[in-house]
Design a protein around this motif. Sequence first.
Motif, short mmCIF file in Angstrom:
data_model
loop_
_atom_site.label_atom_id
_atom_site.label_comp_id
_atom_site.label_asym_id
_atom_site.label_seq_id
_atom_site.Cartn_x
_atom_site.Cartn_y
_atom_site.Cartn_z
N THR A 299 -8.44 -0.07 -9.97
CA THR A 299 -8.36 -1.13 -9.14
C THR A 299 -6.47 -0.05 -8.25
OG1 THR A 299 -9.67 -2.99 -8.96
CG2 THR A 299 -7.88 -3.37 -8.12
N PRO A 300 -6.92 0.13 -7.34
CA PRO A 300 -4.98 0.59 -7.34
C PRO A 300 -4.14 -0.33 -6.58
CG PRO A 300 -6.92 1.96 -5.70
CD PRO A 300 -7.94 0.61 -6.64
N GLY A 301 -3.03 -0.32 -7.02
CA GLY A 301 -2.34 -1.08 -6.31
C GLY A 301 -0.72 -1.35 -7.22
N ALA B 133 -8.03 -3.19 2.23
CA ALA B 133 -7.48 -2.02 1.93
C ALA B 133 -7.81 -0.82 2.40
CB ALA B 133 -8.45 -2.23 0.00
N ASP B 134 -9.12 -0.57 2.47
CA ASP B 134 -9.47 0.78 2.53
C ASP B 134 -9.11 1.30 3.99
OD1 ASP B 134 -11.60 -1.37 3.89
OD2 ASP B 134 -13.34 -0.58 3.25
N ARG B 135 -9.13 0.36 4.97
CA ARG B 135 -8.70 0.36 6.21
C ARG B 135 -6.99 0.94 6.30
NH1 ARG B 135 -6.85 -1.64 10.87
NH2 ARG B 135 -6.95 -4.18 10.29
N ALA B 136 -6.56 -0.20 5.26
CA ALA B 136 -5.26 -0.06 5.14
C ALA B 136 -4.78 1.55 5.33
CB ALA B 136 -4.47 -0.92 4.03
N LEU B 137 -5.81 2.20 3.51
CA LEU B 137 -5.18 2.91 3.19
C LEU B 137 -5.30 4.50 4.19
CD1 LEU B 137 -6.11 3.78 -0.51
CD2 LEU B 137 -3.96 4.00 0.63
N ALA B 138 -6.23 4.10 5.16
CA ALA B 138 -6.84 5.34 5.87
C ALA B 138 -5.54 5.74 7.15
CB ALA B 138 -8.15 4.94 6.39
N ARG C 278 -0.83 6.34 11.07
CA ARG C 278 -0.99 4.83 11.95
C ARG C 278 -0.63 3.77 12.26
NH1 ARG C 278 -6.86 6.54 12.06
NH2 ARG C 278 -7.53 5.22 10.03
N PHE C 279 0.99 3.76 11.11
CA PHE C 279 1.22 2.27 11.39
C PHE C 279 2.94 3.49 11.14
CE2 PHE C 279 -0.70 2.01 7.55
CZ PHE C 279 0.49 2.72 6.80
N THR C 280 3.82 2.31 11.27
CA THR C 280 5.16 2.08 10.83
C THR C 280 6.02 1.26 9.61
OG1 THR C 280 6.34 1.16 12.72
CG2 THR C 280 6.19 3.83 13.04
N GLY C 281 7.02 1.67 8.99
CA GLY C 281 7.03 1.19 7.87
C GLY C 281 6.14 0.70 6.60
N ALA C 282 5.74 -0.05 6.55
CA ALA C 282 4.44 -0.32 5.11
C ALA C 282 3.45 -1.11 5.08
CB ALA C 282 5.77 -1.19 4.08
N ALA C 283 2.29 -1.15 4.58
CA ALA C 283 1.51 -1.63 5.05
C ALA C 283 1.45 -2.73 3.52
CB ALA C 283 0.20 -0.87 5.06
N VAL C 284 0.98 -3.97 3.99
CA VAL C 284 0.95 -4.71 2.69
C VAL C 284 -0.53 -5.76 3.08
CG1 VAL C 284 1.51 -6.73 1.94
CG2 VAL C 284 3.27 -5.12 3.09
N LEU C 285 -1.01 -6.13 1.77
CA LEU C 285 -2.55 -6.18 1.48
C LEU C 285 -2.15 -7.62 1.36
CD1 LEU C 285 -4.35 -4.16 -0.81
CD2 LEU C 285 -4.38 -3.83 2.30
N GLN C 286 -2.52 -8.59 1.80
CA GLN C 286 -2.52 -10.07 1.89
C GLN C 286 -4.10 -10.91 1.22
OE1 GLN C 286 -0.29 -12.02 4.95
NE2 GLN C 286 0.56 -12.94 3.41
N VAL D 16 1.26 -0.58 -0.06
CA VAL D 16 -0.38 0.04 -0.33
C VAL D 16 1.02 1.39 -0.01
CG1 VAL D 16 -1.60 1.06 0.97
CG2 VAL D 16 -1.51 -1.01 1.21
N CYS D 17 0.90 2.11 -1.16
CA CYS D 17 1.98 3.22 -1.02
C CYS D 17 0.97 4.67 -0.97
CB CYS D 17 2.15 3.26 -2.60
SG CYS D 17 3.19 4.11 -3.11
N ARG D 18 1.79 4.99 -0.53
CA ARG D 18 1.08 6.69 -0.52
C ARG D 18 0.25 7.47 -2.09
NH1 ARG D 18 0.46 10.19 3.18
NH2 ARG D 18 2.54 9.35 4.45
N THR D 19 0.94 6.84 -3.10
CA THR D 19 0.31 7.17 -4.01
C THR D 19 -1.22 6.47 -4.40
OG1 THR D 19 2.75 7.19 -5.31
CG2 THR D 19 0.77 6.81 -6.61
N ASP D 20 -1.17 5.44 -3.82
CA ASP D 20 -2.32 5.38 -4.19
C ASP D 20 -3.24 6.20 -3.46
OD1 ASP D 20 -1.51 2.85 -5.05
OD2 ASP D 20 -0.95 1.61 -3.24
N LEU D 21 -3.10 6.51 -2.34
CA LEU D 21 -4.50 7.06 -1.13
C LEU D 21 -4.21 8.56 -2.40
CD1 LEU D 21 -5.10 7.59 1.62
CD2 LEU D 21 -3.21 8.46 1.93
#
Length: 337
Positions: A61-63, A311-316, A322-330, A41-46
């Motif tokens: 579809t982002p990502g 995915a919506d929660r990850a982007l929010a 709300r987290f450090t590092g990078a979010a990843v969807l599985q 999940v990248c800031r560009t998706d946001l």
Amino acid sequence: MRAWAVETPAPITSGPLRRVERDVPSPGPGELLVRVLACGVCRTDLHVAEGDLPVHLPGVTPGHEIVGEVVESGPGTLRSAGDRVGVAWLRGTCGACRFCRRGAENLCPQSVYTGWDAHGGYAEFALAVDAYAYPIPDELDDVRAAPLLCAGIIGYRALRRAAPPPGGRLGIWGFGGSAHLAAQIALAEGIEVHVFTRSPAARELALDLGATWAGDSLDTGPAPLDSAVIFAPAGTLVPAALERLDRGGTLAIAGIHLTDVPSLNYQRHLFQERQVRSVTANTRADGEEFLTLAARLNVSVTTRTYPLDEADRALADLAADRFTGAAVLQSRPERLA
Ligand SMILES: [Zn+2]
Ligand SMILES: [Zn+2]
């Protein structure tokens, strides 16, 4: 298949992402159908979801940090079923313009992008362009490899654009997915790293990874910098970073989107050959170089995983730091009929 779509771009808090059901696409010439194993999940998706970037494909579809397994290859492709590939932001260039011909395909005016011009990886399956997909080194597992594909590659290009001299001092503004990877490459090259961020957790991560100093975004810092990279999308940081550069220093701005830069003062911000550079996407050579380096240096990737359905929660969470590092969807493995 399950997928997410941006129906009408709007602030993330108003829920611009919608769950949709789509047919699994068929690969055309030069394309691969991949099962998405992990998607960063990248800031560009946001920026795509919120409309900071104009709509290129309605309902996209982002990502664009996809680690996938090839399930079907279209005509004229070199890969076959079972191969693991990485699908990144740069999806295609013309190969014929003066930028492409001089090795600057990242500047191609005809370039197209995954998750913006074509559907991306917030889905169970995605189409990849064979010639623009990366082999993923075996040392990297799916979740760890995903953030490397944009956060990592762009951070790497930003680091090269900031051109820290050997043994020099690099300042980093914003310390999320991209920065924590670029910092490790810089540290491995013997560069001293100073991190400026408002997040106490990110400061802690920076020091754990080997940064010499970490403080708030507007702190003065312990010493003048030879190079700087701004990863946060805040134009107000540009004068702050320039003021902290030593003579001859270079500032690279890593983001695809930045709020307005306040007015600069020539003497305070630019004189003595300080430079400001932007970073535009990456070439395939940047990507190959970085992925090889990341595997060889065994970079540590701080990830937070979310199921595809969230995915919506990850982007929010990304928007709200709300987290450090990078979010990843599985996505869970497909249920067999
Ligand atoms: Zn071109
Ligand atoms: Zn990205």
